[in-house]
Design an enzyme around this catalytic site. Sequence first.
Site, PDB file in Angstrom:
ATOM      1  NE  ARG A 165      65.620   7.656 -27.847  1.00  0.00           N
ATOM      2  CZ  ARG A 165      64.293   7.540 -27.833  1.00  0.00           C
ATOM      3  NH1 ARG A 165      63.563   8.342 -28.572  1.00  0.00           N
ATOM      4  NH2 ARG A 165      63.709   6.642 -27.076  1.00  0.00           N
ATOM      5  CD  GLU A 196      57.368  -0.126 -21.408  1.00  0.00           C
ATOM      6  OE1 GLU A 196      58.200   0.759 -21.170  1.00  0.00           O
ATOM      7  OE2 GLU A 196      57.194  -0.604 -22.559  1.00  0.00           O
TER       8      GLU A 196
END
Length: 179
Positions: A62, A99
Amino acid sequence: MPKKPAVKDYIRTIVDFPHEGIMFRDVTTLFADPRGFRMAIDQMLHPYAGERIDKVVGLEARGFILGGAIAHQLSVGFVPIRKKGKLPGTTISQDYKLEYGEAIVEIHDDAIQPGEKILVVDDLLATGGTAGAGIKLIERLGGEIISCAFIVDLPELGGRKLLEEMGMDVHVLCEFDGL
């Protein structure tokens, strides 16, 4: 008098995406609204009025949408930092932790010249892993990062702190609590 919408008002939250317990902050609703999108681009540009910027670097994926629009407004070049194996020319790479695992990003080895002033952009700052890896690539090529700009910060994940500890100026348009 009705309240004028803020950038944050255009961003929807999708619960339990991509995993249970995640509150996904979806900026595609912001991008789809012409007023919201223009507002975001204008606000991302505002802090840099009058500053020399040679190139805008957008982080996959993005960040490409934002970076292209910002580079156009500044009349400067745009450079993508992509996931490993997506760029056709000679690249340099940087690994980083996510993560939930590890990843590698790349940049063309001739995309930035030493001393060029760089603005790094992406939609969301979470742990700072992707942005940190991008910063390392830019610095290896000799680029001088003037700032990193994001639409959304998730402060609980510590990305802003990580980038600031790397010596980066960080600009965000809004914050959301939680993951």
